[in-house]
Design an enzyme around this catalytic site. Structure first.
Site, PDB file in Angstrom:
ATOM      1  N   GLU A   9       0.821  -1.200   0.000  1.00  0.00           N
ATOM      2  CA  GLU A   9       0.000   0.000   0.000  1.00  0.00           C
ATOM      3  C   GLU A   9       0.864   1.262   0.000  1.00  0.00           C
ATOM      4  O   GLU A   9       0.440   2.317  -0.449  1.00  0.00           O
ATOM      5  CB  GLU A   9      -0.925  -0.009   1.227  1.00  0.00           C
ATOM      6  N   HIS A  66       7.554 -26.924  -0.909  1.00  0.00           N
ATOM      7  CA  HIS A  66       6.906 -28.052  -1.570  1.00  0.00           C
ATOM      8  C   HIS A  66       5.736 -27.595  -2.430  1.00  0.00           C
ATOM      9  O   HIS A  66       4.933 -28.411  -2.874  1.00  0.00           O
ATOM     10  CB  HIS A  66       6.475 -29.078  -0.517  1.00  0.00           C
ATOM     11  N   LYS A 105     -14.264   0.581  -3.767  1.00  0.00           N
ATOM     12  CA  LYS A 105     -15.339   1.021  -2.865  1.00  0.00           C
ATOM     13  C   LYS A 105     -16.402   1.772  -3.653  1.00  0.00           C
ATOM     14  O   LYS A 105     -17.603   1.577  -3.454  1.00  0.00           O
ATOM     15  CB  LYS A 105     -14.777   1.951  -1.782  1.00  0.00           C
TER      16      LYS A 105
HETATM   17  O1  PA5 Z   1      -3.416   1.426   5.873  1.00  0.00           O
HETATM   18  C1  PA5 Z   1      -4.523   1.900   5.659  1.00  0.00           C
HETATM   19  O2  PA5 Z   1      -4.739   3.113   5.711  1.00  0.00           O
HETATM   20  C2  PA5 Z   1      -5.696   0.999   5.339  1.00  0.00           C
HETATM   21  O3  PA5 Z   1      -5.331  -0.318   5.160  1.00  0.00           O
HETATM   22  C3  PA5 Z   1      -6.707   1.060   6.466  1.00  0.00           C
HETATM   23  O4  PA5 Z   1      -6.104   0.634   7.651  1.00  0.00           O
HETATM   24  C4  PA5 Z   1      -7.940   0.195   6.157  1.00  0.00           C
HETATM   25  O5  PA5 Z   1      -8.473   0.544   4.927  1.00  0.00           O
HETATM   26  C5  PA5 Z   1      -8.989   0.385   7.247  1.00  0.00           C
HETATM   27  O6  PA5 Z   1      -9.357   1.716   7.334  1.00  0.00           O
HETATM   28  P1  PA5 Z   1     -10.119   2.261   8.610  1.00  0.00           P
HETATM   29  O7  PA5 Z   1      -9.250   2.101   9.782  1.00  0.00           O
HETATM   30  O8  PA5 Z   1     -10.383   3.704   8.289  1.00  0.00           O
HETATM   31  O9  PA5 Z   1     -11.396   1.475   8.728  1.00  0.00           O
END
Ligand code: PA5
Length: 444
Positions: free
Chosen positions: A286, A307, A421
């Site tokens: 990310e 394996h 989303k």
């Molecule tokens: O690293 C990030 O920002 C994302 O992976 C969030 O943690 C994830 O989308 C969850 O978001 P939130 O904590 O707003 O529900």
């Protein structure tokens, strides 16, 4: 004192030491940008000093955890992505491998990390007539997956315990002012913890997001923070590039990427580290997968996956490099027994520790993979405990910040995760998405 240690010499058949040193000036600039807040995404740097900043909250977090531990047979941690992976990584790494079959109380389970109807049905069945508590974690407070799970489980808890009793068993961790979860927590009067604005989800494991569940599981969060704080010193800009593990890791992986190694496999030889890899994949995927760039982070558990994936790694497309997490000393000892009949032919191992076999598998695999064209980096962890996990977490976070800057992207945003989303809301006819609904349905 021993620390985790990075070794990169098994990358040097593939990139030269000079190619790594070439990043020295840029890495130093990246370090300064992090520490002085002069780089991209500089409004998300709260994680840098979390190890020292969070200390004053540890007692309160431990007290809340004690209360939940006393009252609950099961604690459900609701969250997705950065709001659950760090806690699960640490809890799994430190827990007995068969904790779910044992009488350990409380059991920690997870929800809101998927939208599986069968998963949620089975969880609701499991929680029937059990005393359970909920830790609901969402920074935005609006993420669909955890919001859906929270509504279901809150309803169940209130039905089983009564609304007033349920209030004591729910803790919310969210933004200090914004989002539906904050509104709900304020209205219902739940205990809350704040995720600071300047800490992104995937960098939040050392905040209450990770620390409360980890403490609920019975682990020593002060020691985890001690380890992280130690790495804060070791990886800081005062440590020269050549001795700085975070700067070295960032530099060598960028050098390898430039040479065509586009996929990094995080490897462990200890199944307890499976979710450390899941957490790491989110952290690097990310943070770096942007603007058509970024190493693809993948992971394997060895020797299990030797394996299944071993053939590809040894012999498939040569776009891989490996980073091996090697735990030096297991927490327990198992000696291999002698057998007079020796029908399995294994008496040559008699009297040896199982870990000796594992270590030779590790060494043999590393040499075979290097021979096969896969550069190897190694991170040695003296032991699997809270302190060294704290070191490992901070090391990876710091290196991720530096590495993202070396790549020339903002490591602290995640614009790409919005696309699914938007489509999902349009397909579900969410109010406000009328135009998108019409457009997307025309494509089906
Ligand atoms: O690293 C990030 O920002 C994302 O992976 C969030 O943690 C994830 O989308 C969850 O978001 P939130 O904590 O707003 O529900």
């Amino acid at each position: 004192m021993k620390d985790i240690k990075l070794t990169i010499d098994k990358a040097f058949g593939f990139v030269t030491p000079d190619a790594v040193s070439a990043y020295k000036a840029q890495a130093q600039q990246a370090q300064q940008d992090l520490e002085q807040g002069t780089g991209l995404g500089n409004d998300f740097l709260g994680w840098l000093t979390l190890p020292s900043d969070i200390r004053e909250q540890l007692q309160d977090i431990n007290q809340t955890a004690q209360l939940l531990r006393k009252e609950c047979e099961v604690i459900v941690c609701i969250g997705i992505g950065g709001s659950y992976l760090g806690a699960k990584a640490v809890i799994d790494a430190l827990s007995n491998s068969f904790a779910w079959l044992q009488d350990t109380k409380p059991q920690i389970v997870y929800a809101g990390q998927n939208i599986g109807e069968d998963y949620l049905f089975e969880l609701q069945e499991l929680l029937k007539n059990k005393r359970f508590g909920i830790i609901s974690i969402s920074k935005s407070g609006t993420t669909t997956e955890p919001a859906l799970a929270f509504r279901l489980l809150k309803t169940q808890l209130e039905e089983q315990q009564g609304k007033e009793a349920a209030k004591r068993l729910i803790v919310c961790i969210t933004d200090k002012a914004r989002g539906a979860l904050r509104t709900l927590a304020t209205q219902e009067g739940y205990k809350t913890y704040v995720i600071e604005d300047n800490i992104g989800g995937r960098f939040s494991v050392l905040s209450p997001v990770g620390l409360l569940p980890i403490s609920c599981a019975g682990f020593d969060i002060a020691s985890l923070i001690d380890g992280a704080e130690r790495m804060q010193q070791v990886c800081g800009s005062n440590t020269p590039f050549e001795e700085n593990p975070a700067a070295q890791y960032a530099a060598v992986r960028n050098a390898l990427y430039k040479s065509g190694k586009k996929v990094e496999l995080l490897v462990n030889f200890n199944p307890k580290l499976h979710f450390v890899s899941e957490w790491w994949k989110q952290l690097y995927g990310e943070s770096e997968g942007k603007e058509g760039k970024g190493i693809f982070p993948a992971s394997v558990d060895f020797t299990t996956d030797l394996h299944s994936m071993g053939q590809y790694i040894q012999d498939g497309e040569r776009h891989l490099f490996e980073t091996v997490i090697s735990v030096q000393e297991p927490n327990h000892e198992v000696l291999f027994p002698n057998n007079d009949a020796n029908l399995d032919g294994l008496n040559f191992l008699a009297g040896k520790r199982v870990d000796q076999v594992n270590k030779m598998a590790e060494l043999g695999t590393m040499l075979a993979h290097v021979d096969g064209g896969v550069p190897n980096l190694k991170i040695e962890m003296p032991k699997l405990n809270e302190f060294y996990l704290g070191e490992l977490i901070y090391f990876f976070e710091r290196a991720c910040g530096i590495s993202g800057y070396l790549l020339g992207i903002n490591p602290f945003n995640q614009p790409g995760v919005e696309a699914y989303k938007k489509n999902m809301f349009a397909l579900l006819d969410k109010p406000g998405y009328e135009a998108e609904s019409k457009a997307i349905k025309a494509r089906l």
